[in-house]
Design an enzyme around this catalytic site. Sequence first.
Site, PDB file in Angstrom:
ATOM      1  N   ARG A 124       0.823  -1.219   0.000  1.00  0.00           N
ATOM      2  CA  ARG A 124       0.000   0.000   0.000  1.00  0.00           C
ATOM      3  C   ARG A 124       0.849   1.258   0.000  1.00  0.00           C
ATOM      4  O   ARG A 124       0.510   2.239  -0.676  1.00  0.00           O
ATOM      5  CB  ARG A 124      -0.949  -0.032   1.208  1.00  0.00           C
ATOM      6  CG  ARG A 124      -1.862   1.187   1.351  1.00  0.00           C
ATOM      7  CD  ARG A 124      -2.509   1.637   0.056  1.00  0.00           C
ATOM      8  NE  ARG A 124      -3.148   0.564  -0.681  1.00  0.00           N
ATOM      9  CZ  ARG A 124      -3.469   0.649  -1.957  1.00  0.00           C
ATOM     10  NH1 ARG A 124      -3.168   1.754  -2.652  1.00  0.00           N
ATOM     11  NH2 ARG A 124      -4.056  -0.355  -2.580  1.00  0.00           N
ATOM     12  N   LYS A 148       1.108  24.793  -3.123  1.00  0.00           N
ATOM     13  CA  LYS A 148      -0.121  24.103  -2.737  1.00  0.00           C
ATOM     14  C   LYS A 148       0.092  22.592  -2.799  1.00  0.00           C
ATOM     15  O   LYS A 148      -0.379  21.897  -3.704  1.00  0.00           O
ATOM     16  CB  LYS A 148      -1.270  24.542  -3.639  1.00  0.00           C
ATOM     17  CG  LYS A 148      -1.589  26.031  -3.491  1.00  0.00           C
ATOM     18  CD  LYS A 148      -2.653  26.480  -4.471  1.00  0.00           C
ATOM     19  CE  LYS A 148      -2.919  27.977  -4.355  1.00  0.00           C
ATOM     20  NZ  LYS A 148      -3.906  28.464  -5.338  1.00  0.00           N
ATOM     21  N   LYS A 184       2.391  39.404  -2.119  1.00  0.00           N
ATOM     22  CA  LYS A 184       1.033  39.232  -2.621  1.00  0.00           C
ATOM     23  C   LYS A 184       0.118  40.324  -2.070  1.00  0.00           C
ATOM     24  O   LYS A 184       0.538  41.193  -1.317  1.00  0.00           O
ATOM     25  CB  LYS A 184       0.519  37.839  -2.274  1.00  0.00           C
ATOM     26  CG  LYS A 184       1.419  36.713  -2.798  1.00  0.00           C
ATOM     27  CD  LYS A 184       0.743  35.372  -2.775  1.00  0.00           C
ATOM     28  CE  LYS A 184      -0.311  35.272  -3.877  1.00  0.00           C
ATOM     29  NZ  LYS A 184      -0.902  33.920  -3.943  1.00  0.00           N
ATOM     30  N   GLU A 231       2.804  40.663  -6.835  1.00  0.00           N
ATOM     31  CA  GLU A 231       1.507  40.408  -7.453  1.00  0.00           C
ATOM     32  C   GLU A 231       0.800  41.721  -7.795  1.00  0.00           C
ATOM     33  O   GLU A 231       0.797  42.656  -6.988  1.00  0.00           O
ATOM     34  CB  GLU A 231       0.632  39.597  -6.490  1.00  0.00           C
ATOM     35  CG  GLU A 231      -0.785  39.339  -6.969  1.00  0.00           C
ATOM     36  CD  GLU A 231      -1.609  38.620  -5.915  1.00  0.00           C
ATOM     37  OE1 GLU A 231      -1.379  37.417  -5.716  1.00  0.00           O
ATOM     38  OE2 GLU A 231      -2.467  39.275  -5.286  1.00  0.00           O
ATOM     39  N   ASP A 283      -2.442  38.571 -11.496  1.00  0.00           N
ATOM     40  CA  ASP A 283      -3.400  37.765 -10.750  1.00  0.00           C
ATOM     41  C   ASP A 283      -4.819  37.939 -11.277  1.00  0.00           C
ATOM     42  O   ASP A 283      -5.397  39.028 -11.225  1.00  0.00           O
ATOM     43  CB  ASP A 283      -3.347  38.138  -9.266  1.00  0.00           C
ATOM     44  CG  ASP A 283      -4.237  37.256  -8.426  1.00  0.00           C
ATOM     45  OD1 ASP A 283      -4.161  36.024  -8.580  1.00  0.00           O
ATOM     46  OD2 ASP A 283      -5.016  37.784  -7.609  1.00  0.00           O
TER      47      ASP A 283
END
Length: 283
Positions: free
Chosen positions: A102, A137, A169, A197, A218
């Site tokens: 597994r 992410k 950002k 950004e 963005d």
Amino acid sequence: MSFQPLPFPTQAALSLIRLALSEDIGSGDVTAALTARRHTTAYLVCKGNGVICGLPLIKLIYQQIDPRVRVTYHAQEGKAVKPRQRLAHITGPAQSLLTGERTVLNLLCALSGMATLTRRYVDTVRGTVAKIYDTRKTQPGLRQLSKYAVRTGGGFNHRMGLYDMVLIKDNHLTVKGITEAVQKAKLRYPDLPVEVEVENLVQLKEALSTKADIIMLDNMTLSDMKKAVVLTKAIGGRTVRLEASGGITLRNLREVAKTGVHRIAIGALTHSYSILDISMDFK
């Protein structure tokens, strides 16, 4: 086309393998203990079309379980694979093979899914100047392996973490404006690339007046992206890269790439992939 993935992140892989085996085996594999004590062979078989990624994990996993296990590969890392194709065969004590099954499949299927999705994005932008980049992410513990999978699929890595690149950002800009933020970043971290950004062309003009290395567009419309590329080219002597981000999928990817942006950041590569189905079949 041949891709050159990053060197396999062995140390990060071993840390993850030890955690995975610990949580799976616990005090012992009580079911495998019921099987006959004999040597056997199992085959890793692909059940779909995709890009194989993570083959070195197989040996690393079984080295942690039983050094008597032997792995022979029949596929090459980063290559296209198809249904019913044998990827490797594994020989050793049946109990050991079953105990690692597994963990091998979980990691191999996931990384191959990331590499496969990345290859689709890379193929879609072929012929344009755009390169496909990943993001942060990723699932905890899988950062280095996920980014390795993206490279294996032909993509490029954005920053590894919060330490190797400055990315200013919108939430950072509520504290400082674009010009001040970039200036401070360049002064404090002269050896790190700085990305900022922007959400509109007014902000872009301000960002172009700074020494930012990369400007993230963005959630801009295609029309504004095209204008942004023209505006950036008009600034003489600049080597700034434009990166498109936000709301980009395989459906609109080609049109985004055709605007002339240099980079396209895709979070889905490492958080919204489908696994490549692989099975372990015992002889």
